[in-house]
Motif scaffolding. Sequence first.
Motif, mmCIF file in Angstrom:
data_model
loop_
_atom_site.group_PDB
_atom_site.id
_atom_site.type_symbol
_atom_site.label_atom_id
_atom_site.label_comp_id
_atom_site.label_asym_id
_atom_site.label_seq_id
_atom_site.Cartn_x
_atom_site.Cartn_y
_atom_site.Cartn_z
ATOM 1 N N ASP A 290 0.830 -1.211 0.000
ATOM 2 C CA ASP A 290 0.000 0.000 0.000
ATOM 3 C C ASP A 290 0.864 1.260 0.000
ATOM 4 O OD1 ASP A 290 -2.274 -1.523 -0.009
ATOM 5 O OD2 ASP A 290 -2.647 -1.345 2.151
ATOM 6 N N ALA B 3 2.260 1.777 -3.417
ATOM 7 C CA ALA B 3 1.231 2.283 -4.334
ATOM 8 C C ALA B 3 0.982 3.769 -4.087
ATOM 9 C CB ALA B 3 -0.064 1.492 -4.159
ATOM 10 N N HIS B 4 0.947 4.144 -2.800
ATOM 11 C CA HIS B 4 0.748 5.562 -2.461
ATOM 12 C C HIS B 4 1.925 6.394 -2.955
ATOM 13 C CE1 HIS B 4 -0.452 9.107 -0.198
ATOM 14 N NE2 HIS B 4 0.781 9.184 0.272
ATOM 15 N N ARG B 5 3.125 5.871 -2.760
ATOM 16 C CA ARG B 5 4.317 6.586 -3.222
ATOM 17 C C ARG B 5 4.292 6.754 -4.737
ATOM 18 N NH1 ARG B 5 10.357 4.024 -3.080
ATOM 19 N NH2 ARG B 5 11.417 5.670 -4.266
ATOM 20 N N ARG B 6 3.840 5.714 -5.433
ATOM 21 C CA ARG B 6 3.781 5.775 -6.900
ATOM 22 C C ARG B 6 2.773 6.822 -7.365
ATOM 23 N NH1 ARG B 6 2.706 3.499 -11.983
ATOM 24 N NH2 ARG B 6 4.411 2.232 -12.825
ATOM 25 N N ARG B 7 1.650 6.920 -6.629
ATOM 26 C CA ARG B 7 0.603 7.877 -7.008
ATOM 27 C C ARG B 7 0.972 9.312 -6.678
ATOM 28 N NH1 ARG B 7 -2.688 4.100 -4.354
ATOM 29 N NH2 ARG B 7 -2.836 5.534 -2.578
ATOM 30 N N THR B 8 1.856 9.492 -5.689
ATOM 31 C CA THR B 8 2.117 10.845 -5.188
ATOM 32 C C THR B 8 3.554 11.299 -5.428
ATOM 33 O OG1 THR B 8 2.622 9.955 -2.980
ATOM 34 C CG2 THR B 8 0.341 10.619 -3.414
ATOM 35 N N LEU C 149 5.153 13.741 -10.649
ATOM 36 C CA LEU C 149 3.858 13.723 -11.334
ATOM 37 C C LEU C 149 3.232 15.111 -11.344
ATOM 38 C CD1 LEU C 149 2.383 10.364 -9.958
ATOM 39 C CD2 LEU C 149 3.498 10.780 -12.157
ATOM 40 N N ASP D 180 2.656 17.562 -14.599
ATOM 41 C CA ASP D 180 1.350 18.163 -14.899
ATOM 42 C C ASP D 180 1.476 19.680 -15.049
ATOM 43 O OD1 ASP D 180 0.092 15.737 -14.895
ATOM 44 O OD2 ASP D 180 -0.685 15.897 -12.854
ATOM 45 N N ARG E 46 10.655 10.430 -13.190
ATOM 46 C CA ARG E 46 9.447 9.672 -12.844
ATOM 47 C C ARG E 46 9.596 8.208 -13.255
ATOM 48 N NH1 ARG E 46 4.906 10.420 -17.022
ATOM 49 N NH2 ARG E 46 6.555 9.232 -18.093
ATOM 50 N N PHE F 257 9.459 5.028 -10.921
ATOM 51 C CA PHE F 257 8.492 3.958 -11.177
ATOM 52 C C PHE F 257 9.195 2.602 -11.233
ATOM 53 C CE2 PHE F 257 4.823 6.390 -13.462
ATOM 54 C CZ PHE F 257 4.378 6.828 -12.236
ATOM 55 N N ASP G 257 8.359 -0.337 -8.754
ATOM 56 C CA ASP G 257 7.800 -1.569 -9.325
ATOM 57 C C ASP G 257 8.681 -2.776 -9.015
ATOM 58 O OD1 ASP G 257 5.765 -0.033 -10.298
ATOM 59 O OD2 ASP G 257 6.506 0.040 -12.364
#
Length: 246
Positions: free
Chosen positions: A22, A25-30, A34, A38, A153, A157, A161
């Motif tokens: 988890d 996954a949080h680290r990947r999303r934030t 990123l 953007d 990024r 990733f 991963d």
Amino acid sequence: MKAAPAAQKRLLDLAELDSVIDRLAHRRRTLPELAEIDDLSARVARLATQVIAAETEAGDLAREQTKAESDVDSVRVRAERDQKRLDSGQVTSPKDLASLQSEIVSLNRRQSDLEEVVLEIMERREAADEQVTKLAAERDRLAGLRADAEDRRDAAFAEIDKENTEVKGKRGTVVAEIPADLLALYEKLREQFGVGAAMLQGTRCLGCRTSLSIAEINRIKAASHDEVLRCEECRRILVRTPESGL
């Protein structure tokens, strides 16, 4: 439900691995990259629009300059033609001569005015071309920064991963040691609460950090070692260990 104490304790190992998954996954999303990408993408898009507008303006001015220069050439040709007629001596009538001289003066004045227009357009076009160059350079600079951020990024990733794959491999090993019915309950609770099992430490459930009632502690003490218990507060699977002090 009943399950061997060793199998129940493996739920704690599983919960820890799931917590790592988890967090990954949080680290990947934030990832900060990123948000950076953007922001840079939005700025590049705005600049791209501005470049198009500036290029359109420069193109319009180029066409306007071409037309103005054509008008100058047209007037100059007429003036040169009239001047040749005047210089040739072919016009002898005083009236026609005066008219021709007046027309030449008018054409010269018109040519001068048109040349001023051409100069003014050239100045505006030069400014427009400089704006195109400036905006395009800034757009390309930001696009380069975005490419760098994308590389960072992608590297992050890849690292996340890789670790995620390793943790999931360990998870598979742990899962193989847990009975199917106990695992199914754990997965259901994990889906509901995020954490499917927690240790009982003394009189506290480490899942919800709540101290259990005396009646609940007595019930737990009276339960057989292979009975699967649930926290009365958070309903997670409550795993007894030597730290439980029971």
